[in-house]
Design an enzyme around this catalytic site. Structure first.
Site, short mmCIF file in Angstrom:
data_model
loop_
_atom_site.label_atom_id
_atom_site.label_comp_id
_atom_site.label_asym_id
_atom_site.label_seq_id
_atom_site.Cartn_x
_atom_site.Cartn_y
_atom_site.Cartn_z
N ASP A 44 0.82 -1.21 0.00
CA ASP A 44 0.00 0.00 0.00
C ASP A 44 0.86 1.26 0.00
O ASP A 44 0.53 2.25 -0.66
CB ASP A 44 -0.94 0.01 1.22
N LYS A 121 -28.67 -19.02 -24.46
CA LYS A 121 -28.68 -18.19 -23.25
C LYS A 121 -27.96 -18.96 -22.15
O LYS A 121 -28.47 -19.96 -21.65
CB LYS A 121 -30.12 -17.89 -22.86
N GLU A 179 -21.30 -13.11 -20.14
CA GLU A 179 -21.75 -14.00 -19.08
C GLU A 179 -20.55 -14.74 -18.50
O GLU A 179 -19.76 -15.32 -19.24
CB GLU A 179 -22.74 -15.00 -19.70
N CYS A 468 -37.70 -64.76 -2.58
CA CYS A 468 -37.98 -63.41 -2.08
C CYS A 468 -39.17 -62.85 -2.87
O CYS A 468 -39.11 -62.73 -4.09
CB CYS A 468 -36.76 -62.51 -2.25
ZN LIG Z 1 -35.69 -60.58 -0.07
#
Ligand SMILES: [Zn+2]
Length: 727
Positions: A44, A121, A179, A468
């Site tokens: 400065d 844009k 931009e 399952c």
């Molecule tokens: Zn299972």
């Protein structure tokens, strides 16, 4: 060297040169090497001395002087800056009608449709640069258009903004608008860093660019300089931390891009149009968009708008629309401005793709291969034109990475036809009532202990493939999906009912279903009407039975997809079917033989061998064969692998085609002699249009090109164009 010139003493000039050198060296150390060589106070003092010297001898204040260049006004960060010429915002058009209204207004005012410049844009932050004699002297944010904030200090870290124009004779004054933005790749990287640090990710690149540019870099430098002069045991650690943060900040700033989109005040240049300005800026080293285009007609503009609507995500940065400007400056002046916006430009906005919503819960789903996937359950919200209430979170590590808690406000993104994605939490909106997601350790459907297939896998699975309920249901549903056997009438509820009623034990029983067995299940029956006796099959049940018959003769590759063999999607299934021609040949091929097939490879080959090794899988095949399912492809004519049903036909394929990736669909058509083109023209024989077809559909309609729905694609391949058009 110090000749006496215009009243400046040699000593003054010499001192001036010393000061300029010292300050420039210190600045280079600051900005480029990120290591201050002198303290701020010393800097400065030198700077003030230079300023005083130049006040006394204004002729010294040349372009070389730091007072004349970027970084000169270090203490003025974010101070108000008056723009030389006001920056207007643009009026928006949100649909074709509003765009047409703008065209009408232009035509009424000018009596013609002038040359129109189109540009994408960019979703970024508008800034205003001022160059005097080719040197960048000020960078400011747009602000309210009249006054912005000084960001000159930070802007010098942005490599895309040149500090000097590359021109032999630069204009005396040039105000450039443009931009500042982050590329999509850089945006994602920044958000990964944010989330890793436990911070809110940026909702969009515009916010990220704004946040990046609004850091107090000057304060960081001050802090760092102060820390360096301090002593003590903790000083070193502090310097290290500050250096790390400084380096990160510099990295982020330098990753910002810049693209010019206009000029304001100017002296010493003569340009007549927007497009000329861009060419000129380009020659002077200012980045301009390569996607700019000038059109003489409304149709050309509409095509440009449609093209970027469809290819929005092919651009390396986010775009939120297209800007259309009257190219000619004289005509721009003739049209003038309203109090808010110029009449000679309009922004066509695409729908937003990121919204905020509440994360109500994180639930888990067990897939057809046993994979357990957490997914977000959200307050339903409209984004990119559709309502979204669920989004996959892939696995528990992804949940952790995103840092979302149940109860959080989250950013949700849905880009075009891409599946919705939770970006991350709005950390500031937390109330303390949010709770973390805990991944279950047992299957929510069958209670089996979950585990990864292989050590180190991120996905965990329910190993109970045989019984399952979730896996049985998902696989059954998958057999009927459009990508597999496309069985109308067998939707998710029907699949659940078949299993619940015990009509099928697993998908092996699917082709053994008959009217009698369906009558035992209330889902498929209705009460008897007049003249009928006992419960009757519903229309849906009849449709399902009819479609099961049709499914039995579908091509082998579709059967392979339907069987839910790990990693075997349409592409691999087609490769296997083409190579082996029958399920038996595939089942008896060894690993090496499978792996050498093009489009298969080691991983898929292993999955195929593993699948056929399971006795219960073999039973599924046996039952399907007993049910009359053809698991063999007809042998093609000798000589050619595929009959040339599409010889001489030029196709354009758009949108999603069930059962095919875009490449696979093109390859299948090409193998049958078709030429596959990228865009619709008068030469196009037909457009194959899948779901979410965009502008190509409009183009085909306007040119009278026949449009073939995606469901007819297989027929097209097998029987040719005429069969589809007549049918
Ligand atoms: Zn299972």
């Amino acid at each position: 060297m110090a000749d006496k010139k215009g009243g400046v003493s040699a000593a003054s000039r010499e001192r001036w040169e010393e000061l300029v050198d010292a300050i420039n060296a210190a600045r280079t150390a600051y900005y480029q090497h990120e290591r201050p060589t002198i303290s701020d106070k010393e800097y400065d003092t030198l700077y003030r001395e230079l300023e005083e010297l130049e006040r006394a001898h204004p002729e010294l204040a040349s372009g070389e002087s730091p007072t004349q260049t970027v970084g000169g006004q270090r203490s003025e960060m974010f101070e108000p800056v008056q723009h030389l010429v006001r920056l207007y915002s643009l009026d928006n058009a949100f649909d074709e009608e509003e765009l047409a209204a703008w065209f009408d207004r232009i035509q009424r005012s000018l009596g013609l449709i002038p040359r129109l410049l189109c540009e994408v844009k960019i979703d970024g932050l508008a800034v205003d640069l001022v160059y005097r004699d080719g040197v960048l002297v000020s960078v400011a944010t747009r602000g309210d258009g009249v006054t912005g904030e000084d960001i000159t200090y930070n802007a010098q870290f942005i490599e895309a903004i040149p500090e000097r124009l590359t021109a032999k004779k630069p204009p005396a004054l040039l105000e450039v608008r443009g931009e500042v933005f982050l590329s999509t790749a850089n945006f994602n990287a920044v958000n990964d860093e944010q989330m890793a640090a436990g911070s809110t990710p940026f909702a969009n690149p515009r916010n990220a660019a704004s946040g990046t540019i609004r850091q107090r870099m000057d304060k960081r430098v001050e802090e760092l300089a102060a820390a360096r002069t301090a002593s003590g045991t903790r000083a070193e650690a502090r310097v290290e931390r500050l250096e790390r943060e400084y380096a990160l900040a510099v990295g982020r700033l330098s990753a910002l891009g810049f693209t010019a989109h206009g000029v304001g005040a100017r002296e010493g240049i003569d340009v007549a149009s927007q497009s000329e300005v861009y060419s000129l800026l380009d020659t002077m080293g200012i980045p301009v968009s390569s996607r700019m285009a000038v059109h003489d007609s409304v149709e050309g503009v509409r095509e440009y708008v449609a093209y970027y609507s469809e290819h929005r995500h092919d651009v390396e940065h986010e775009i939120d629309g297209v800007v259309i400007k009257v190219d000619d400056f004289a005509l721009q002046s003739e049209l003038g401005e309203t109090s808010r916006a110029p009449r000679w430009a309009i922004a066509y906005k695409y729908p937003p793709e990121v919204v905020r919503t509440r994360l109500l819960d994180i639930a888990v789903n067990v897939g057809r291969t046993g994979r357990v996937t957490p997914f977000a359950v959200m307050d339903p919200v409209l984004v990119a034109g559709s309502t979204v209430s669920m989004a996959t979170l892939h696995n528990q590590y992804e949940v952790e990475r995103k840092g979302v808690l149940i109860g959080d406000m989250v950013f949700l993104r849905k880009a075009g036809d891409v599946i919705p994605e939770v970006i991350g939490p709005v950390v500031e909106a937390r109330t303390g009532d949010e709770r973390p997601f805990v991944m279950p350790t047992t299957c929510p459907e069958c209670g089996t202990k979950l585990k990864p297939e292989k050590e180190g896998d991120k996905d965990i699975r329910c190993p109970n493939a045989v019984s399952c309920p979730a896996q049985l249901r998902e696989r059954l549903f998958h057999v009927a999906s459009r990508g597999a056997l496309d069985i109308e009438g067998l939707g998710y509820k029907a699949a659940v009912a078949l299993l619940d009623c015990g009509v099928v034990q697993n998908m092996g029983d699917l082709f053994l279903i008959n009217a009698e067995s369906l009558l035992t299940c209330p889902f498929f029956t209705r009460e008897a009407g007049k003249g009928e006796e006992g419960p009757q099959l519903t229309e849906n049940a009849k449709t399902m039975l009819a479609n099961l018959e049709l499914a039995k003769v579908k091509p082998l590759w579709r059967m392979l997809v339907a069987l839910s063999i790990r990693h075997v999607g349409p592409t691999a299934a087609q490769a296997l079917a083409r190579e082996f021609g029958s399920i038996e040949a595939i089942a008896s091929a060894d690993l090496d033989r499978l792996a050498e097939v093009e489009g298969v490879g080691q991983v898929i080959a292993e999955a195929v061998v593993e699948w056929f090794d399971q006795q219960w899988h073999r039973e599924i095949i046996d039952k399907w064969q007993r049910g009359g399912v053809r698991l063999v492809d007809e042998v093609p004519d000798e000589g050619t692998l595929e009959s040339q049903t599409l010889a001489g036909v030029t196709l354009v394929i758009t949108g999603s085609i069930p059962g095919y990736t875009r490449d696979a669909a093109s390859a299948a058509a090409t193998a049958r002699g078709a030429k596959v083109a990228g865009s619709v023209s008068k030469k196009t024989s037909a457009l194959v249009a899948g779901e979410s077809s965009g502008s190509k559909l409009d183009k085909a309609e306007s040119l009278g090109v026949p449009i073939i729905p995606a469901q007819s694609f297989d027929v097209l391949l097998e029987q040719g164009l005429d069969a589809v058009l007549k049918g």
